[in-house]
Scaffold this active site. Structure first.
Site, PDB file in Angstrom:
ATOM      1  N   ALA A 119     -46.952  14.645  13.056  1.00  0.00           N
ATOM      2  CA  ALA A 119     -46.849  14.976  14.543  1.00  0.00           C
ATOM      3  C   ALA A 119     -47.351  14.009  15.395  1.00  0.00           C
ATOM      4  O   ALA A 119     -46.820  13.940  16.666  1.00  0.00           O
ATOM      5  CB  ALA A 119     -47.524  16.282  14.894  1.00  0.00           C
ATOM      6  N   TYR A 149     -50.704   4.416  14.429  1.00  0.00           N
ATOM      7  CA  TYR A 149     -50.329   5.226  13.541  1.00  0.00           C
ATOM      8  C   TYR A 149     -48.956   6.162  13.710  1.00  0.00           C
ATOM      9  O   TYR A 149     -48.149   6.179  12.787  1.00  0.00           O
ATOM     10  CB  TYR A 149     -51.324   6.321  13.399  1.00  0.00           C
ATOM     11  CG  TYR A 149     -51.277   7.697  12.177  1.00  0.00           C
ATOM     12  CD1 TYR A 149     -51.489   7.178  10.909  1.00  0.00           C
ATOM     13  CD2 TYR A 149     -51.095   8.805  12.522  1.00  0.00           C
ATOM     14  CE1 TYR A 149     -51.568   8.062   9.995  1.00  0.00           C
ATOM     15  CE2 TYR A 149     -50.916   9.609  11.502  1.00  0.00           C
ATOM     16  CZ  TYR A 149     -51.147   9.421  10.385  1.00  0.00           C
ATOM     17  OH  TYR A 149     -50.807  10.246   9.159  1.00  0.00           O
ATOM     18  N   LYS A 153     -45.189   5.547  11.565  1.00  0.00           N
ATOM     19  CA  LYS A 153     -44.731   6.711  10.849  1.00  0.00           C
ATOM     20  C   LYS A 153     -43.155   6.953  11.385  1.00  0.00           C
ATOM     21  O   LYS A 153     -42.347   7.540  10.571  1.00  0.00           O
ATOM     22  CB  LYS A 153     -45.720   7.984  11.116  1.00  0.00           C
ATOM     23  CG  LYS A 153     -46.859   8.207  10.429  1.00  0.00           C
ATOM     24  CD  LYS A 153     -46.652   8.370   9.069  1.00  0.00           C
ATOM     25  CE  LYS A 153     -47.949   8.835   8.077  1.00  0.00           C
ATOM     26  NZ  LYS A 153     -48.004   8.757   6.801  1.00  0.00           N
ATOM     27  N   ALA A 193     -60.584  17.542  13.302  1.00  0.00           N
ATOM     28  CA  ALA A 193     -61.250  18.457  14.047  1.00  0.00           C
ATOM     29  C   ALA A 193     -61.918  19.702  13.409  1.00  0.00           C
ATOM     30  O   ALA A 193     -63.246  20.081  13.497  1.00  0.00           O
ATOM     31  CB  ALA A 193     -60.550  18.948  15.160  1.00  0.00           C
TER      32      ALA A 193
END
Length: 329
Positions: A119, A149, A153, A193
């Site tokens: 995402a 990153y 992607k 997280a």
């Protein structure tokens, strides 16, 4: 598609890759696992496990020999603290692995190639408010991905498209949204997280304080690992060649996530917010309309349900490490 029996999982020493190997072996596949490291917490059930640095093309040729399907999950990645501060290394390592794995798969006659994207490819301009509109697959363009990153992607998603359209390698692409569960990294700077908060709550005294990065009002959705591996398998075996969201639509604030973990732990927890720490985008959620439409399935495990085994596993790990006293357990 004929019956496939031999498959490769790259990143098989990592969290999602290890769970995927277990899932595929249970389904009766012969599985080769490849990674630069062995699984950290339990042995791999892969029929073969090869320690290979996939940043070298010759190793990608070795990895892809004699298999029909490739699940390419290997990546240099981590939590927001890591991917927001290490751009050159992450982008270089992942770009090398991705390009070499695609080309080696083509050369070795692999029939289908799965790529795990993120995402983080979604534009930052759509994620500046906590009450975010769920992100649709087509929202990735016009692009403004997360630096490093997210950018590599998004580039690899396009490479998969080009290899499929021009070179005949069937590719499948899933955009992961915050995967969590047992056997995941929970300390050291690369944890996500849920694992970080489980660790902090487990180590805190009842009535104690935990540090939260940012004001805690940033929002996310989190997908349990069992949903993730089932989704990978379903997407791989679908006829849909374009990127698909693979995530939960259950949106929570980080403060709400802390409250859930504290309730599972049976502790009263005070939050101390550190506004100097990275917190990523302000809000991010998955729109699952497309995966429901083309596969007839979506992740189903509620966040609280998945947090229970995740917290218990991390708590047990900390106890084994001697970091939990009787007063905090």
């Amino acid at each position: 598609m004929g019956e496939v029996r031999r498959v490769l999982v790259t990143g098989a020493g990592g969290f999602i890759g290890h769970h995927l190997v277990k899932y595929l072996v249970a389904k009766g596949y012969w599985v080769r696992g490849v990674d630069i490291k062995l699984p950290e917490y339990e042995p791999s059930p892969a029929h073969e496990f090869e320690l290979l640095d996939l940043r070298r093309f010759e190793n990608c040729l070795i990895a892809t020999r004699g298999v029909e399907h490739v699940y390419h999950l290997a990546a240099d990645m981590g939590g927001i603290g890591y991917i927001s501060s290490v751009h050159a290394e992450v982008a270089r390592n992942n770009t090398l692995m991705n390009i070499y794995m695609l080309e080696a798969s083509r050369i070795n006659g692999v029939s289908r190639f799965f790529f795990s994207t993120s995402a983080c490819v979604y534009p930052l301009y759509l994620q500046r408010e906590p009450e975010v509109r769920p992100l649709r697959e087509e929202d990735a363009w016009p692009a403004e991905p997360e630096e490093g990153y997210g950018l590599e992607k998004l580039y690899m998603e396009k490479l998969c498209q080009y290899y499929r359209e021009e070179l005949g390698l069937e590719t499948r692409v899933a955009r992961f949204h915050n995967v969590y569960g047992p056997l995941g990294t929970y300390d050291g700077g690369r944890e996500k997280a849920p694992a970080a908060i489980c660790r902090k709550v487990a180590l805190a005294q009842d009535g104690g304080e935990v540090e939260i990065w940012g004001d805690g009002e940033q929002t996310r959705s989190f997908m349990y690992i069992d949903d993730c591996v089932e989704g990978i398998y379903r997407i791989m075996h679908s006829d849909y060649p374009h990127p698909l969201n693979l995530g939960s639509e259950e949106l929570v604030t980080i403060n709400q996530l802390v409250d859930m973990v504290a309730e599972i732990a049976g502790k009263r927890i005070r939050k101390r917010h550190d506004l100097t720490k990275p917190q990523g985008v302000r809000g991010r959620n998955s729109d699952n309309s497309k995966i429901r439409q083309v596969i007839g399935w979506e992740p189903r495990i509620p966040l609280r349900e998945g947090l229970v085994p995740t917290y218990r596993w991390i708590e047990e790990r900390l106890r084994k490490e001697g970091r939990l006293s009787q007063t905090t357990a």
